[in-house]
Motif scaffolding. Structure first.
Motif, PDB file in Angstrom:
ATOM      1  N   GLY A   1       1.076  15.143  -4.828  1.00 12.89           N
ATOM      2  CA  GLY A   1       0.630  13.778  -4.594  1.00 12.89           C
ATOM      3  C   GLY A   1      -0.169  13.242  -5.770  1.00 12.89           C
ATOM      4  O   GLY A   1      -0.124  12.047  -6.075  1.00 12.89           O
ATOM      5  N   LEU A   2      -0.894  14.122  -6.440  1.00 14.58           N
ATOM      6  CA  LEU A   2      -1.649  13.716  -7.621  1.00 14.58           C
ATOM      7  C   LEU A   2      -0.694  13.204  -8.703  1.00 14.58           C
ATOM      8  O   LEU A   2      -0.941  12.167  -9.326  1.00 14.58           O
ATOM      9  CB  LEU A   2      -2.488  14.883  -8.137  1.00 14.58           C
ATOM     10  CG  LEU A   2      -3.518  14.563  -9.200  1.00 14.58           C
ATOM     11  CD1 LEU A   2      -4.559  13.577  -8.693  1.00 14.58           C
ATOM     12  CD2 LEU A   2      -4.192  15.828  -9.679  1.00 14.58           C
ATOM     13  N   ASP A   3       0.407  13.917  -8.910  1.00 13.08           N
ATOM     14  CA  ASP A   3       1.417  13.466  -9.877  1.00 13.08           C
ATOM     15  C   ASP A   3       2.046  12.139  -9.445  1.00 13.08           C
ATOM     16  O   ASP A   3       2.359  11.288 -10.286  1.00 13.08           O
ATOM     17  CB  ASP A   3       2.504  14.521 -10.071  1.00 13.08           C
ATOM     18  CG  ASP A   3       2.004  15.736 -10.829  1.00 13.08           C
ATOM     19  OD1 ASP A   3       1.002  15.628 -11.559  1.00 13.08           O
ATOM     20  OD2 ASP A   3       2.617  16.818 -10.673  1.00 13.08           O
ATOM     21  N   LEU A   4       2.222  11.964  -8.138  1.00  9.85           N
ATOM     22  CA  LEU A   4       2.769  10.698  -7.634  1.00  9.85           C
ATOM     23  C   LEU A   4       1.824   9.535  -7.939  1.00  9.85           C
ATOM     24  O   LEU A   4       2.266   8.460  -8.344  1.00  9.85           O
ATOM     25  CB  LEU A   4       3.013  10.773  -6.126  1.00  9.85           C
ATOM     26  CG  LEU A   4       4.114  11.712  -5.661  1.00  9.85           C
ATOM     27  CD1 LEU A   4       4.229  11.677  -4.143  1.00  9.85           C
ATOM     28  CD2 LEU A   4       5.447  11.363  -6.308  1.00  9.85           C
TER      29      LEU A   4
ATOM     30  N   LEU B   1       0.851  -1.183   0.000  1.00 16.71           N
ATOM     31  CA  LEU B   1       0.000   0.000   0.000  1.00 16.71           C
ATOM     32  C   LEU B   1       0.889   1.236   0.000  1.00 16.71           C
ATOM     33  O   LEU B   1       1.936   1.247   0.650  1.00 16.71           O
ATOM     34  CB  LEU B   1      -0.889   0.012   1.261  1.00 16.71           C
ATOM     35  CG  LEU B   1      -1.719   1.267   1.540  1.00 16.71           C
ATOM     36  CD1 LEU B   1      -2.775   1.496   0.459  1.00 16.71           C
ATOM     37  CD2 LEU B   1      -2.376   1.161   2.911  1.00 16.71           C
ATOM     38  N   VAL B   2       0.461   2.267  -0.714  1.00 23.50           N
ATOM     39  CA  VAL B   2       1.122   3.579  -0.655  1.00 23.50           C
ATOM     40  C   VAL B   2       0.107   4.577  -0.117  1.00 23.50           C
ATOM     41  O   VAL B   2      -1.035   4.633  -0.589  1.00 23.50           O
ATOM     42  CB  VAL B   2       1.624   4.042  -2.046  1.00 23.50           C
ATOM     43  CG1 VAL B   2       2.126   5.490  -1.996  1.00 23.50           C
ATOM     44  CG2 VAL B   2       2.717   3.107  -2.556  1.00 23.50           C
ATOM     45  N   ILE B   3       0.530   5.342   0.885  1.00 26.14           N
ATOM     46  CA  ILE B   3      -0.276   6.434   1.422  1.00 26.14           C
ATOM     47  C   ILE B   3       0.473   7.711   1.088  1.00 26.14           C
ATOM     48  O   ILE B   3       1.654   7.840   1.418  1.00 26.14           O
ATOM     49  CB  ILE B   3      -0.455   6.306   2.950  1.00 26.14           C
ATOM     50  CG1 ILE B   3      -1.204   5.019   3.281  1.00 26.14           C
ATOM     51  CG2 ILE B   3      -1.182   7.535   3.509  1.00 26.14           C
ATOM     52  CD1 ILE B   3      -1.289   4.707   4.767  1.00 26.14           C
ATOM     53  N   THR B   4      -0.200   8.641   0.429  1.00 19.72           N
ATOM     54  CA  THR B   4       0.473   9.878   0.063  1.00 19.72           C
ATOM     55  C   THR B   4      -0.372  11.102   0.382  1.00 19.72           C
ATOM     56  O   THR B   4      -1.585  11.105   0.184  1.00 19.72           O
ATOM     57  CB  THR B   4       0.876   9.905  -1.427  1.00 19.72           C
ATOM     58  OG1 THR B   4       1.622  11.110  -1.698  1.00 19.72           O
ATOM     59  CG2 THR B   4      -0.320   9.842  -2.354  1.00 19.72           C
ATOM     60  N   ASP B   5       0.304  12.113   0.895  1.00 25.40           N
ATOM     61  CA  ASP B   5      -0.292  13.429   1.029  1.00 25.40           C
ATOM     62  C   ASP B   5      -0.461  13.962  -0.397  1.00 25.40           C
ATOM     63  O   ASP B   5       0.259  13.551  -1.312  1.00 25.40           O
ATOM     64  CB  ASP B   5       0.648  14.321   1.850  1.00 25.40           C
ATOM     65  CG  ASP B   5       0.053  15.676   2.187  1.00 25.40           C
ATOM     66  OD1 ASP B   5      -1.158  15.877   1.987  1.00 25.40           O
ATOM     67  OD2 ASP B   5       0.810  16.544   2.652  1.00 25.40           O
ATOM     68  N   ILE B   6      -1.392  14.849  -0.590  1.00 30.59           N
ATOM     69  CA  ILE B   6      -1.590  15.425  -1.921  1.00 30.59           C
ATOM     70  C   ILE B   6      -0.763  16.702  -2.095  1.00 30.59           C
ATOM     71  O   ILE B   6      -0.161  16.923  -3.132  1.00 30.59           O
ATOM     72  CB  ILE B   6      -3.089  15.697  -2.187  1.00 30.59           C
ATOM     73  CG1 ILE B   6      -3.848  14.369  -2.265  1.00 30.59           C
ATOM     74  CG2 ILE B   6      -3.288  16.493  -3.470  1.00 30.59           C
ATOM     75  CD1 ILE B   6      -3.379  13.411  -3.345  1.00 30.59           C
ATOM     76  N   HIS B   7      -0.705  17.522  -1.062  1.00 29.37           N
ATOM     77  CA  HIS B   7       0.037  18.784  -1.147  1.00 29.37           C
ATOM     78  C   HIS B   7       1.422  18.596  -0.556  1.00 29.37           C
ATOM     79  O   HIS B   7       1.617  18.666   0.656  1.00 29.37           O
ATOM     80  CB  HIS B   7      -0.737  19.903  -0.446  1.00 29.37           C
ATOM     81  CG  HIS B   7      -2.035  20.183  -1.122  1.00 29.37           C
ATOM     82  ND1 HIS B   7      -2.133  21.000  -2.225  1.00 29.37           N
ATOM     83  CD2 HIS B   7      -3.278  19.729  -0.896  1.00 29.37           C
ATOM     84  CE1 HIS B   7      -3.387  21.037  -2.629  1.00 29.37           C
ATOM     85  NE2 HIS B   7      -4.102  20.268  -1.838  1.00 29.37           N
ATOM     86  N   LEU B   8       2.377  18.357  -1.449  1.00 26.63           N
ATOM     87  CA  LEU B   8       3.769  18.122  -1.076  1.00 26.63           C
ATOM     88  C   LEU B   8       4.652  19.153  -1.763  1.00 26.63           C
ATOM     89  O   LEU B   8       4.287  19.657  -2.825  1.00 26.63           O
ATOM     90  CB  LEU B   8       4.205  16.724  -1.543  1.00 26.63           C
ATOM     91  CG  LEU B   8       3.501  15.530  -0.929  1.00 26.63           C
ATOM     92  CD1 LEU B   8       3.746  14.286  -1.770  1.00 26.63           C
ATOM     93  CD2 LEU B   8       3.990  15.319   0.491  1.00 26.63           C
ATOM     94  N   PRO B   9       5.814  19.439  -1.188  1.00 28.59           N
ATOM     95  CA  PRO B   9       6.756  20.304  -1.908  1.00 28.59           C
ATOM     96  C   PRO B   9       7.381  19.529  -3.071  1.00 28.59           C
ATOM     97  O   PRO B   9       7.443  18.294  -3.040  1.00 28.59           O
ATOM     98  CB  PRO B   9       7.813  20.642  -0.841  1.00 28.59           C
ATOM     99  CG  PRO B   9       7.725  19.538   0.156  1.00 28.59           C
ATOM    100  CD  PRO B   9       6.312  19.038   0.128  1.00 28.59           C
TER     101      PRO B   9
ATOM    102  N   ASP C   1     -12.120  17.639  -5.581  1.00 26.36           N
ATOM    103  CA  ASP C   1     -10.798  17.049  -5.326  1.00 26.36           C
ATOM    104  C   ASP C   1     -10.848  15.534  -5.230  1.00 26.36           C
ATOM    105  O   ASP C   1     -10.016  14.846  -5.815  1.00 26.36           O
ATOM    106  CB  ASP C   1     -10.171  17.616  -4.048  1.00 26.36           C
ATOM    107  CG  ASP C   1      -9.601  19.008  -4.245  1.00 26.36           C
ATOM    108  OD1 ASP C   1      -9.483  19.437  -5.401  1.00 26.36           O
ATOM    109  OD2 ASP C   1      -9.270  19.639  -3.232  1.00 26.36           O
ATOM    110  N   GLU C   2     -11.817  15.026  -4.472  1.00 31.54           N
ATOM    111  CA  GLU C   2     -11.877  13.575  -4.302  1.00 31.54           C
ATOM    112  C   GLU C   2     -12.072  12.877  -5.638  1.00 31.54           C
ATOM    113  O   GLU C   2     -11.391  11.888  -5.933  1.00 31.54           O
ATOM    114  CB  GLU C   2     -12.983  13.171  -3.330  1.00 31.54           C
ATOM    115  CG  GLU C   2     -13.024  11.662  -3.111  1.00 31.54           C
ATOM    116  CD  GLU C   2     -13.981  11.228  -2.017  1.00 31.54           C
ATOM    117  OE1 GLU C   2     -14.059  10.003  -1.797  1.00 31.54           O
ATOM    118  OE2 GLU C   2     -14.639  12.079  -1.396  1.00 31.54           O
TER     119      GLU C   2
END
Length: 120
Positions: free
Chosen positions: A61-64, A49-57, A90-91
Motif C-alpha cells: 500500500g505504501l508503494d501504491l 478518495l482512495v482507501i488502501t490497505d498497507i499490507h497487500l499481496p 509506520d504512521e
C-alpha cells in the motif's frame, strides 16, 4: 452526485465492511482486491478518495500511495491508509509518502466514517 471512493483491500471481510459503510453513507464505491490494477482503475473511475490497505499481496500500500502521488492525473486525490500492522514509525512513514489519513485495524466504524467525511 455521489462522491466516488476506490477501496484497495485483499481481505474479503474488510473489503465488504468498508464498501458497505461507504455505500450506506451515499458513496459510490469501486472495490479492488489487487493493488496492481490501481492506477488504471483509478484513471477510469476518477475517485474523490482512495482507501488502501498497507499490507497487500504483490505490491505494498505504501508503494501504491507513492504511485498515486506521482501520477499527474491522480496526485490530488486524498488517500486514507488502513493497516492492521501499526508499528513504531509506520504512521509517519505512510503520511510522509502522501496519505492524508491513517486508520488502524480493527477499525472503529465511527472513526472510519469520520475520517472519510473529513477527506471528502
Amino acid at each position: 452526485m455521489a462522491k466516488r471512493v476506490l477501496v484497495v483491500e485483499d481481505n474479503e471481510l474488510n473489503l465488504k465492511l468498508f464498501c458497505d459503510l461507504l455505500r450506506a453513507h451515499g458513496r459510490e464505491v469501486l472495490p479492488l482486491r489487487d493493488g496492481r490494477d490501481l492506477l488504471a482503475q483509478a484513471r477510469e473511475f476518477h475517485p474523490d478518495l482512495v482507501i488502501t490497505d498497507i499490507h497487500l499481496p504483490h505490491i505494498s500500500g505504501l508503494d501504491l500511495i507513492i504511485s498515486l502521488k506521482g501520477d499527474a492525473q491522480l496526485s490530488s486525490v486524498p488517500i486514507m491508509a488502513v493497516t492492521a500492522y501499526a508499528g513504531h514509525g509506520d504512521e509517519e512513514r505512510i503520511r510522509g509518502a502522501g496519505a492524508q489519513a491513517y486508520v488502524s485495524k480493527p477499525i472503529s466504524v465511527l472513526r472510519f466514517v469520520e475520517q472519510v467525511n473529513a477527506l471528502l
